[in-house]
Scaffold this active site. Structure first.
Site, PDB file in Angstrom:
ATOM      1  N   GLY A  23     -13.139  -3.802   0.691  1.00 33.27           N
ATOM      2  CA  GLY A  23     -14.539  -3.401   0.761  1.00 33.27           C
ATOM      3  C   GLY A  23     -14.946  -2.402  -0.314  1.00 33.27           C
ATOM      4  CE  LYS A  30     -20.522 -18.000   6.124  1.00 36.06           C
ATOM      5  NZ  LYS A  30     -20.725 -17.323   7.398  1.00 36.06           N
ATOM      6  NE  ARG A  75      -4.543  -0.928   1.455  1.00 33.50           N
ATOM      7  CZ  ARG A  75      -5.539  -1.385   2.212  1.00 33.50           C
ATOM      8  NH1 ARG A  75      -5.404  -1.409   3.513  1.00 33.50           N
ATOM      9  NH2 ARG A  75      -6.666  -1.797   1.662  1.00 33.50           N
ATOM     10  N   GLY A 112      -9.836  -9.063  -0.384  1.00 34.08           N
ATOM     11  CA  GLY A 112      -8.744  -9.384   0.533  1.00 34.08           C
ATOM     12  C   GLY A 112      -8.122 -10.746   0.259  1.00 34.08           C
TER      13      GLY A 112
HETATM   14  P1  ADP Z   1     -12.375 -12.131  -0.820  1.00 31.35           P
HETATM   15  O1  ADP Z   1     -11.782 -11.791   0.533  1.00 31.35           O
HETATM   16  O2  ADP Z   1     -11.324 -12.123  -1.894  1.00 31.35           O
HETATM   17  O3  ADP Z   1     -13.566 -11.292  -1.155  1.00 31.35           O
HETATM   18  P2  ADP Z   1     -13.909 -14.316   0.311  1.00 31.35           P
HETATM   19  O4  ADP Z   1     -13.609 -13.828   1.699  1.00 31.35           O
HETATM   20  O5  ADP Z   1     -15.289 -14.208  -0.171  1.00 31.35           O
HETATM   21  O6  ADP Z   1     -12.888 -13.676  -0.736  1.00 31.35           O
HETATM   22  O7  ADP Z   1     -13.576 -15.870   0.213  1.00 31.35           O
HETATM   23  C1  ADP Z   1     -12.358 -16.441   0.559  1.00 31.35           C
HETATM   24  C2  ADP Z   1     -12.537 -17.638   1.446  1.00 31.35           C
HETATM   25  O8  ADP Z   1     -13.352 -18.634   0.840  1.00 31.35           O
HETATM   26  C3  ADP Z   1     -11.197 -18.296   1.723  1.00 31.35           C
HETATM   27  O9  ADP Z   1     -10.953 -18.277   3.111  1.00 31.35           O
HETATM   28  C4  ADP Z   1     -11.374 -19.721   1.210  1.00 31.35           C
HETATM   29  O10 ADP Z   1     -10.758 -20.692   2.030  1.00 31.35           O
HETATM   30  C5  ADP Z   1     -12.872 -19.889   1.252  1.00 31.35           C
HETATM   31  N1  ADP Z   1     -13.333 -20.968   0.346  1.00 31.35           N
HETATM   32  C6  ADP Z   1     -13.329 -20.983  -0.992  1.00 31.35           C
HETATM   33  N2  ADP Z   1     -13.809 -22.154  -1.457  1.00 31.35           N
HETATM   34  C7  ADP Z   1     -14.126 -22.902  -0.373  1.00 31.35           C
HETATM   35  C8  ADP Z   1     -14.695 -24.214  -0.194  1.00 31.35           C
HETATM   36  N3  ADP Z   1     -15.016 -24.972  -1.243  1.00 31.35           N
HETATM   37  N4  ADP Z   1     -14.907 -24.646   1.072  1.00 31.35           N
HETATM   38  C9  ADP Z   1     -14.581 -23.860   2.124  1.00 31.35           C
HETATM   39  N5  ADP Z   1     -14.056 -22.622   2.024  1.00 31.35           N
HETATM   40  C10 ADP Z   1     -13.834 -22.150   0.788  1.00 31.35           C
END
Ligand code: ADP
Ligand code: MG
Length: 401
Positions: A376, A196, A35, A353
């Site tokens: 975010g 999720k 950053r 993130g």
């Molecule tokens: P970002 O921070 O890039 O927006 P998210 O926080 O939505 O991404 O998602 C990342 C998380 O999703 C990671 O911790 C990863 O381990 C989890 N994840 C991805 N696929 C699976 C899966 N099939 N089962 C459990 N966790 C998962």
């Protein structure tokens, strides 16, 4: 369009520069200076043009109180080292201490003010606190896209008091987002994955109306697969969102957006490093198993579509990438997208993130067209929301009131 540093003469001016100095810190040492490095072009340009550069930033969540451990001092020192010139520090961002530090600046000097969140007025966007900040400068430059989704005094309130401009990092970020989703070369594919559906609902709803192909991976794909009647065993999924998932599929069909769901998945009985795994088709997930990554046939099928795609937006790792071997699909896809980008065949923009961490682990974080350092704010922009810190820059400061 927002005004940029091309639209202002900063020589001799006191420039309040909102930056994002919220970097990871351990034992007083900056552990990832990405950053800070990204801020250098703006700071150097302002300093070289003879501005007095006064840097404002939040750090962590002191919740309106002075928390000495959350001082910006060590980060100011680190910024000075990276910048290769002295960076002054004032132990408060408003009041006599800040005013004296500003008064002693020569043209070209750089000063970092203490954590804006040591004051309750910051997050409340208190007009009096914004005015106290504004007193320190002649013009405002915002280079903190990553904080622009919050209407705080240092991101929004202060801009109402003076001519305001986008810094080079803010400009690059907005330009990349515009190329990805605002006015993209089509077809556009979005890859949305992660854990999720519930945290990405607004993102999915916005993207199905704007992109041509929506690839859904990660654990959120399990929710979609289960909604379609597949047995997903013990996989992470959100049973209460099956109806929502089916609605998203329906909207996509109505808007002409192709939904691309996994064809196969990597399953394991245990979620741990180097657990024994199998690749199964989505209609053959064993009841006791968990889908922890999308399968190789899925990744191959999407990679074979790359030649027809002009723009890619990526948010969310395809699998539980922190635990090997469930990083495999994310890595394979990341490398294919990086190659297509280097070959000039596709514009690729990523953010989030965990997405940034995953792409770093895949070794391709320098190879996308743009990788957003904002979490975010990137998501909110992709959700179609107006970001107050960006909005106020284009409105100008005549709306003081
Ligand atoms: P970002 O921070 O890039 O927006 P998210 O926080 O939505 O991404 O998602 C990342 C998380 O999703 C990671 O911790 C990863 O381990 C989890 N994840 C991805 N696929 C699976 C899966 N099939 N089962 C459990 N966790 C998962
Ligand atoms: Mg995350």
């Amino acid at each position: 369009m927002n005004k940029t540093l091309d639209d202002v003469n900063v020589a001799g001016q006191r420039v309040l520069l909102r930056a994002d100095l919220n970097v990871p810190l351990r034992d007083g040492k900056v552990t990832d200076a990405t950053r800070l490095e990204r801020l250098l072009p703006t700071i150097r340009e302002l300093s070289d043009k003879g501005a007095k550069v006064i840097v404002l930033s939040h750090f962590d969540r002191p919740e309106g109180k002075v928390v000495p451990e959350l001082s910006l001092k060590p980060i100011a020192d680190s910024l000075g080292r990276i910048l290769g010139k002295p960076v002054a520090f004032a132990a408060s961002c408003v009041g006599p201490e800040a005013e004296n530090a500003v008064a002693s600046l020569n043209n070209g000097d750089v000063l970092v003010l203490e954590n804006t969140r040591f004051h309750a007025g910051e997050e409340k966007n208190d007009p009096a606190f914004a005015a106290a900040l504004a007193k320190l400068g002649d013009i405002f430059v915002n280079d903190a896209f990553s904080a622009a989704h919050r209407a705080h005094a240092s991101t929004e309130g202060v801009a109402r008091h003076m001519p305001s401009f986008a810094g080079r990092l803010m400009q690059a970020e907005l330009h990349a987002l515009e190329k990805a989703l605002g006015n993209p070369q089509r077809p556009v594919a979005a890859i949305v994955a992660g854990s999720k559906v519930s945290t990405k609902l607004e993102l999915l709803n916005n993207l199905v109306t704007k992109v041509d192909i929506l690839v859904i991976g990660g654990a959120m794909a399990n929710t979609f697969l289960a909604a379609q009647g597949h047995n997903v065993g013990r996989s992470l999924q959100e049973a209460d969102l099956h109806g929502t998932a089916l609605e998203i599929i329906k909207t996509a069909a109505a808007k002409g957006c192709e939904i691309f769901l996994p064809l196969d998945v990597v399953v394991a009985e245990k979620f741990e490093a180097d657990a024994p795994t199998h690749v199964v088709k989505i209609d053959a997930i064993p009841p006791g198993a968990m889908a922890l990554d999308v399968g190789p046939a899925t990744v191959d099928a999407f990679i074979s579509r790359l030649p027809e795609i002009k723009t890619i937006i990526w948010n969310g790792p395809l699998g539980a990438f922190e635990t090997k071997p469930f990083d495999a699909s994310t890595n394979t896809l990341a490398q294919a997208i990086a190659q297509a980008t280097k070959d000039g065949k596709v514009i690729s923009v990523g953010g989030g993130g965990d997405t940034v961490s995953a792409l770093k682990l895949a070794g391709v974080h320098h190879d996308l067209t743009y990788l957003s350092s904002a979490g975010g704010a990137f998501l909110e922009w992709m959700e179609g929301k107006v970001l107050p810190g960006v909005e106020v820059l284009s409105k100008g400061f005549s709306n003081l009131g």
